[in-house]
Design a protein around this motif. Structure first.
Motif, PDB file in Angstrom:
ATOM      1  N   TRP A  30       0.852  -1.207   0.000  1.00  0.00           N
ATOM      2  CA  TRP A  30       0.000   0.000   0.000  1.00  0.00           C
ATOM      3  C   TRP A  30       0.877   1.242   0.000  1.00  0.00           C
ATOM      4  O   TRP A  30       1.695   1.435   0.897  1.00  0.00           O
ATOM      5  N   ASP A  31       0.696   2.103  -1.011  1.00  0.00           N
ATOM      6  CA  ASP A  31       1.612   3.249  -1.109  1.00  0.00           C
ATOM      7  C   ASP A  31       1.225   4.438  -0.234  1.00  0.00           C
ATOM      8  O   ASP A  31       1.944   5.428  -0.184  1.00  0.00           O
ATOM      9  N   ASP A  32       0.086   4.355   0.477  1.00  0.00           N
ATOM     10  CA  ASP A  32      -0.290   5.495   1.329  1.00  0.00           C
ATOM     11  C   ASP A  32       0.187   5.329   2.774  1.00  0.00           C
ATOM     12  O   ASP A  32      -0.040   6.189   3.618  1.00  0.00           O
ATOM     13  N   ILE A  33       0.858   4.209   3.061  1.00  0.00           N
ATOM     14  CA  ILE A  33       1.304   3.953   4.435  1.00  0.00           C
ATOM     15  C   ILE A  33       2.692   4.559   4.666  1.00  0.00           C
ATOM     16  O   ILE A  33       3.599   4.398   3.852  1.00  0.00           O
ATOM     17  N   LYS A  55      -3.654  -1.194  12.965  1.00  0.00           N
ATOM     18  CA  LYS A  55      -3.752   0.115  12.301  1.00  0.00           C
ATOM     19  C   LYS A  55      -2.371   0.612  11.895  1.00  0.00           C
ATOM     20  O   LYS A  55      -1.402   0.417  12.628  1.00  0.00           O
ATOM     21  N   TRP A  56      -2.309   1.257  10.718  1.00  0.00           N
ATOM     22  CA  TRP A  56      -1.100   1.936  10.277  1.00  0.00           C
ATOM     23  C   TRP A  56      -1.449   3.396   9.979  1.00  0.00           C
ATOM     24  O   TRP A  56      -2.497   3.650   9.369  1.00  0.00           O
ATOM     25  N   PRO A  57      -0.590   4.344  10.362  1.00  0.00           N
ATOM     26  CA  PRO A  57      -0.860   5.730   9.958  1.00  0.00           C
ATOM     27  C   PRO A  57      -0.646   5.884   8.449  1.00  0.00           C
ATOM     28  O   PRO A  57       0.237   5.233   7.871  1.00  0.00           O
ATOM     29  N   THR A  58      -1.469   6.735   7.836  1.00  0.00           N
ATOM     30  CA  THR A  58      -1.319   6.971   6.386  1.00  0.00           C
ATOM     31  C   THR A  58      -0.970   8.442   6.144  1.00  0.00           C
ATOM     32  O   THR A  58      -1.125   9.280   7.032  1.00  0.00           O
ATOM     33  N   ARG A  59      -0.535   8.725   4.941  1.00  0.00           N
ATOM     34  CA  ARG A  59      -0.151  10.108   4.594  1.00  0.00           C
ATOM     35  C   ARG A  59      -1.402  10.972   4.450  1.00  0.00           C
ATOM     36  O   ARG A  59      -2.302  10.644   3.684  1.00  0.00           O
ATOM     37  N   ASN A  87      -4.801  13.447   5.712  1.00  0.00           N
ATOM     38  CA  ASN A  87      -6.209  13.188   6.074  1.00  0.00           C
ATOM     39  C   ASN A  87      -6.442  12.554   7.445  1.00  0.00           C
ATOM     40  O   ASN A  87      -7.554  12.167   7.772  1.00  0.00           O
ATOM     41  N   ASP A  88      -5.400  12.415   8.248  1.00  0.00           N
ATOM     42  CA  ASP A  88      -5.546  11.804   9.583  1.00  0.00           C
ATOM     43  C   ASP A  88      -6.258  10.452   9.558  1.00  0.00           C
ATOM     44  O   ASP A  88      -6.951  10.078  10.488  1.00  0.00           O
ATOM     45  N   THR A  89      -6.126   9.748   8.456  1.00  0.00           N
ATOM     46  CA  THR A  89      -6.798   8.437   8.377  1.00  0.00           C
ATOM     47  C   THR A  89      -5.789   7.337   8.679  1.00  0.00           C
ATOM     48  O   THR A  89      -4.593   7.586   8.786  1.00  0.00           O
TER      49      THR A  89
END
Length: 345
Positions: free
Chosen positions: A30-33, A56-60, A62-64
């Motif tokens: 996943w490239d957003d991690i 859970k992993w933080p993503t780049r 949007n605080d998602t």
């Protein structure tokens, strides 16, 4: 009885190295991690058979966060079901959009899609609007054309579990539980409550609130956890669901069953009416009545099944739950209801 429910935050939870490896491998795709190794582990309470975690992993931006569910299989529980069969069922469900997608596997567990839906509570089962959704969903589930033998598995499974309970149980305890009597009880039940009119379908066999999820906006219901799923009389599946309305696994005493919460006749008939109607045909009064009678009788099979399950679990399960007291209550209910439901002492 194998459910995933309340989430309890804990950064201390330890995952086996092979599980972490599988998760990092998945996250690296996943490239957003931000960092595939920066995972947060949250144990999910309420599971009776497996250990379940939310990851859970933080993503780049949007605080998602990216989330998945990890299920680590309980040891010793292969006495209850065939894990290969369960995985096949899970993959089939996943393929047909019936449950969470399978994202990865490791030797003693799997990684599942995180469903953005909430797990039901004990009180939800009694809410008429939610109960109606469950009735319709259960009908659709029972009508699934699953691979495998379309025969009744209930009685063979019960005999197999009884043999295991006798093997594990000390003699004094087996006597106190009257385990010897159950061989004849199973044969008697099979003879008395099986009928040619009964509908056989693919049954969940463990429809407690923790195995039902609802997506609040669309009001769509998803049934999860197919460990015990097999072909069976659909009346048994419904009976088992009604019995589960007497349990709340999120109290100080999760093993205590309160049979005053068992649904009354009106509530049961409403569920059965919706269940039968959801196939598109309006059922006759006779059909509803017949199903109601069958369901009542199959509660006896449910009490025996989960009573025996409780005895085995006492010896094979590490989960903090008083399985023995739970088993006692199910057996007591069996002996109490048998004369009323079968007209025999």
């Amino acid at each position: 009885m194998g459910a995933a429910t309340n989430v309890v935050e804990s950064k201390e939870a330890r995952l086996p190295r092979q599980v972490k490896g599988a998760l990092q491998c998945l996250a690296s795709e996943w490239d957003d991690i931000v960092d595939s190794k920066a995972l947060q582990v949250i144990p999910i309470k309420g599971a009776m058979t497996n250990e379940v975690f939310q990851i859970k992993w933080p993503t780049r931006g949007n605080d998602t966060s990216r989330k998945v569910v990890v299920r680590i299989y309980g040891e010793g529980v292969e006495v209850f079901f065939d894990r290969d069969d369960e995985i096949r069922t899970f993959e089939f469900m996943s393929k047909y959009g019936q449950g969470p997608r399978l994202l990865g596997r490791f030797p003693n567990g799997r990684i599942e899609e995180f469903l953005r839906a909430r797990t039901l509570s004990a009180a939800d089962l009694r809410a008429p609007d939610i109960s109606a959704l469950i009735a319709a969903k259960l009908r659709a589930f029972n009508e699934l054309n699953m691979p495998g033998q379309k025969k009744v598995w209930l009685w063979d499974r019960l005999r197999k579990w009884l043999d295991a309970a006798k093997r594990l149980c000390p003699l004094e305890e087996a006597k106190a539980f009257q385990l010897e009597a159950f061989q004849d009880e199973i044969s008697m039940l099979e003879m008395k409550i099986t009928g040619p009119h009964q509908c056989i379908g693919f049954c969940h066999n463990d429809l407690q609130y923790g195995n039902i999820m609802i997506e609040e906006e669309t009001k769509s219901i998803t049934l999860i956890d197919y460990e015990y799923a097999t072909y069976n009389p659909v009346a048994y599946d419904i009976a088992n669901h009604f019995c589960e309305m007497a349990s709340d696994y999120h109290t100080e005493t999760p093993h205590i069953v309160d049979y005053s919460k068992y649904p009354g006749l009106e509530e049961r008939l409403r569920f059965l009416q919706i269940y039968l109607e959801s196939s598109g045909k309006k059922p006759g009064e006779k059909e509803v009545q017949q199903l109601a009678e069958d369901v009542d009788k199959y509660t006896l099979a449910s009490h025996l099944t989960w009573g025996v399950w409780g005895i085995i679990s006492e010896y094979v399960n590490e989960i903090d739950f008083d399985y023995k007291v739970y088993a006692e209550q199910r057996f007591q209910q069996y002996w109490k209801q048998k004369p009323q439901l079968l007209g025999s002492s």
